[in-house]
Design an enzyme around this catalytic site. Structure first.
Site, PDB file in Angstrom:
ATOM      1  N   CYS A  48      34.734  21.454  42.988  1.00 39.81           N
ATOM      2  CA  CYS A  48      35.332  20.278  43.621  1.00 39.81           C
ATOM      3  C   CYS A  48      36.759  20.160  43.091  1.00 39.81           C
ATOM      4  O   CYS A  48      36.941  19.874  41.901  1.00 39.81           O
ATOM      5  CB  CYS A  48      34.530  19.014  43.292  1.00 39.81           C
ATOM      6  N   GLY A  49      37.733  20.420  43.932  1.00 38.54           N
ATOM      7  CA  GLY A  49      39.129  20.503  43.481  1.00 38.54           C
ATOM      8  C   GLY A  49      39.693  19.150  43.078  1.00 38.54           C
ATOM      9  O   GLY A  49      40.222  18.982  41.973  1.00 38.54           O
ATOM     10  N   ASN A  50      39.544  18.151  43.951  1.00 37.54           N
ATOM     11  CA  ASN A  50      40.053  16.815  43.591  1.00 37.54           C
ATOM     12  C   ASN A  50      39.324  16.299  42.349  1.00 37.54           C
ATOM     13  O   ASN A  50      39.920  15.662  41.475  1.00 37.54           O
ATOM     14  CB  ASN A  50      39.836  15.833  44.752  1.00 37.54           C
ATOM     15  N   ASN A  97      31.946  23.730  54.150  1.00 43.53           N
ATOM     16  CA  ASN A  97      32.952  22.676  54.372  1.00 43.53           C
ATOM     17  C   ASN A  97      33.844  23.174  55.509  1.00 43.53           C
ATOM     18  O   ASN A  97      34.253  24.350  55.485  1.00 43.53           O
ATOM     19  CB  ASN A  97      33.791  22.486  53.105  1.00 43.53           C
ATOM     20  N   ASN A 135      27.188  16.368  45.616  1.00 38.91           N
ATOM     21  CA  ASN A 135      27.619  15.692  46.838  1.00 38.91           C
ATOM     22  C   ASN A 135      26.838  14.410  47.040  1.00 38.91           C
ATOM     23  O   ASN A 135      25.771  14.216  46.446  1.00 38.91           O
ATOM     24  CB  ASN A 135      27.377  16.611  48.046  1.00 38.91           C
ATOM     25  N   HIS A 148      33.861  27.661  52.702  1.00 35.98           N
ATOM     26  CA  HIS A 148      34.705  26.930  53.660  1.00 35.98           C
ATOM     27  C   HIS A 148      34.883  27.750  54.939  1.00 35.98           C
ATOM     28  O   HIS A 148      35.011  28.970  54.882  1.00 35.98           O
ATOM     29  CB  HIS A 148      36.096  26.683  53.056  1.00 35.98           C
ATOM     30  N   GLN A 151      31.409  12.211  45.875  1.00 35.70           N
ATOM     31  CA  GLN A 151      30.720  13.071  44.909  1.00 35.70           C
ATOM     32  C   GLN A 151      30.455  12.325  43.590  1.00 35.70           C
ATOM     33  O   GLN A 151      31.226  11.434  43.215  1.00 35.70           O
ATOM     34  CB  GLN A 151      31.562  14.337  44.586  1.00 35.70           C
ATOM     35  N   GLY A 185      39.143  22.478  49.961  1.00 35.31           N
ATOM     36  CA  GLY A 185      39.447  22.684  51.394  1.00 35.31           C
ATOM     37  C   GLY A 185      40.913  22.984  51.623  1.00 35.31           C
ATOM     38  O   GLY A 185      41.277  23.825  52.457  1.00 35.31           O
ATOM     39  N   ASN A 190      39.610  10.859  48.020  1.00 31.86           N
ATOM     40  CA  ASN A 190      38.316  11.573  47.860  1.00 31.86           C
ATOM     41  C   ASN A 190      37.751  11.005  46.569  1.00 31.86           C
ATOM     42  O   ASN A 190      38.322  11.222  45.498  1.00 31.86           O
ATOM     43  CB  ASN A 190      38.610  13.055  47.767  1.00 31.86           C
ATOM     44  N   GLU A 218      33.364  17.678  55.036  1.00 33.91           N
ATOM     45  CA  GLU A 218      32.778  18.292  53.841  1.00 33.91           C
ATOM     46  C   GLU A 218      31.263  18.480  53.938  1.00 33.91           C
ATOM     47  O   GLU A 218      30.547  17.593  54.416  1.00 33.91           O
ATOM     48  CB  GLU A 218      33.071  17.442  52.597  1.00 33.91           C
ATOM     49  N   CYS A 250      40.299  16.941  50.454  1.00 30.60           N
ATOM     50  CA  CYS A 250      39.369  17.945  49.919  1.00 30.60           C
ATOM     51  C   CYS A 250      40.222  19.007  49.226  1.00 30.60           C
ATOM     52  O   CYS A 250      40.973  19.723  49.900  1.00 30.60           O
ATOM     53  CB  CYS A 250      38.541  18.561  51.045  1.00 30.60           C
ATOM     54  N   GLY A 251      40.107  19.084  47.892  1.00 22.26           N
ATOM     55  CA  GLY A 251      40.955  20.001  47.128  1.00 22.26           C
ATOM     56  C   GLY A 251      40.643  21.457  47.426  1.00 22.26           C
ATOM     57  O   GLY A 251      41.536  22.259  47.724  1.00 22.26           O
TER      58      GLY A 251
HETATM   59  N1  LIG Z   1      31.645  19.036  49.601  1.00 26.34           N
HETATM   60  C1  LIG Z   1      32.022  20.175  48.761  1.00 26.34           C
HETATM   61  C2  LIG Z   1      32.163  19.748  47.284  1.00 26.34           C
HETATM   62  C3  LIG Z   1      33.338  18.802  47.070  1.00 26.34           C
HETATM   63  C4  LIG Z   1      34.628  19.443  47.476  1.00 26.34           C
HETATM   64  C5  LIG Z   1      35.818  18.506  47.616  1.00 26.34           C
HETATM   65  N2  LIG Z   1      35.570  17.108  47.369  1.00 26.34           N
HETATM   66  C6  LIG Z   1      36.996  19.010  46.806  1.00 26.34           C
HETATM   67  O1  LIG Z   1      37.862  18.203  46.408  1.00 26.34           O
HETATM   68  O2  LIG Z   1      37.099  20.249  46.630  1.00 26.34           O
HETATM   69  C7  LIG Z   1      30.934  21.260  48.868  1.00 26.34           C
HETATM   70  O3  LIG Z   1      29.806  20.924  49.228  1.00 26.34           O
HETATM   71  O4  LIG Z   1      31.268  22.426  48.589  1.00 26.34           O
END
Ligand SMILES: N[C@H](CCC[C@H](N)C(=O)O)C(=O)O
Length: 276
Positions: free
Chosen positions: A75-77, A192, A66, A161, A46, A222, A13, A210, A219-220
């Site tokens: 955004c976790g990652n 997501n 995004n 989510h 991102q 996620g 990611n 996502e 996706c962290g």
């Molecule tokens: N697309 C996600 C943001 C990035 C989340 C994902 N890259 C992660 O690692 O949490 C959103 O619109 O809420």
């Protein structure tokens, strides 16, 4: 505008990470889209911005965009890569770093084996705070798409989510259902969408379509949302290995109002300058 950046990823990611402390950064949604474009720009899922905090009790402000240019809450990652970035740039020497996003305050802990452990805060399950349109809170909800009905869990980790249970993540209809559920009217701020295959009470396979980026390799938030959804449905225990296409994360959640804790790797691929 010429910008210095670091290209990073968490399990594939990928991010364009920009230090807005040592350089002046003004990014319109159009410039974010151009930066994120894999042909005409640097290319990423991102764009992450490191800023001075507005809150004196935290170390940094962390903005998340995004690839479609939308600014989002979490955004976790990216949070793990953020911790690695600010330490490698000597913006802090701390191994516990408090960051503020539009979703609130997160604490990032750098472990000694270069994995980063992130306190992602407690999940938000109240429908109107996710937001998700439902008459009352439940472990899962019916959702219709034309003539089809699905059972979906709705969880916010600061960002919304939806999580579907599937027999096989590899064979899940991510390309067909992801884009349709991302913009489903039950999710007023879009969502997501996670496709979760439960292997045991301590391991799942997961793919995530996502919001604003499409399917990513990991996706962290996620992964956190999927473990919360699995625990609410009594399918998972409190520590779960989440296998994503790009690699695995360890997600821990004791339940209730306790924090979800995510542990996983980060990587810096290259640094560069871009005229945008
Ligand atoms: N697309 C996600 C943001 C990035 C989340 C994902 N890259 C992660 O690692 O949490 C959103 O619109 O809420």
């Amino acid at each position: 505008m010429r910008l210095r950046f670091s290209k990073m990823h968490g399990l594939g990611n990928d991010f364009v990470m920009i230090d807005a402390i040592s350089q002046k950064v003004r990014l319109s949604p159009e410039k974010v889209r151009k930066l994120a474009d894999r042909r005409f720009g640097v290319g990423c899922d991102q764009v992450l911005i490191v800023e001075e905090p507005s809150n004196p009790d935290v170390d940094f402000r962390y903005r998340i965009y995004n690839a479609d240019g939308s600014e989002v809450e979490n955004c976790g990652n990216g949070a793990r890569c953020f911790a690695t970035f600010v330490r490698e740039r000597k913006l802090t020497g701390k191994s516990s770093i408090k960051v503020e996003t539009s979703a609130g305050i997160m604490e990032l802990h750098v472990t000694n084996n270069d994995d980063v452990r992130v306190d992602m805060g407690a999940p938000i399950l109240t429908p109107d705070q996710i937001p998700f349109i439902a008459p009352a809170q439940a472990p899962c909800y019916p959702i219709t798409l034309g003539s089809e009905t699905f059972t979906i869990s709705a969880v916010s980790m600061g960002n919304p989510h939806g999580v579907l249970l599937v027999d096989s993540a590899a064979n899940a209809e991510v390309e067909r259902l992801g884009p349709l559920l991302e913009v489903h009217s039950s999710f007023p701020n879009k969502a997501n969408i996670g496709f979760m295959e439960v292997l045991s009470r301590s391991e799942i396979n997961l793919r995530v379509f996502e919001r604003g980026a499409g399917e990513t390799l990991a996706c962290g938030t996620g992964a956190c949302a999927a473990v919360v959804a699995g625990r609410l449905r009594d399918l998972l225990d409190s520590s779960v290995t989440v296998n994503l296409p790009g690699g695995s994360l360890i997600i821990e959640w004791a339940g209730g109002a306790s924090s979800v804790v995510m542990t996983g790797p980060t990587a810096q691929v290259f640094q560069g300058q871009v005229k945008i």
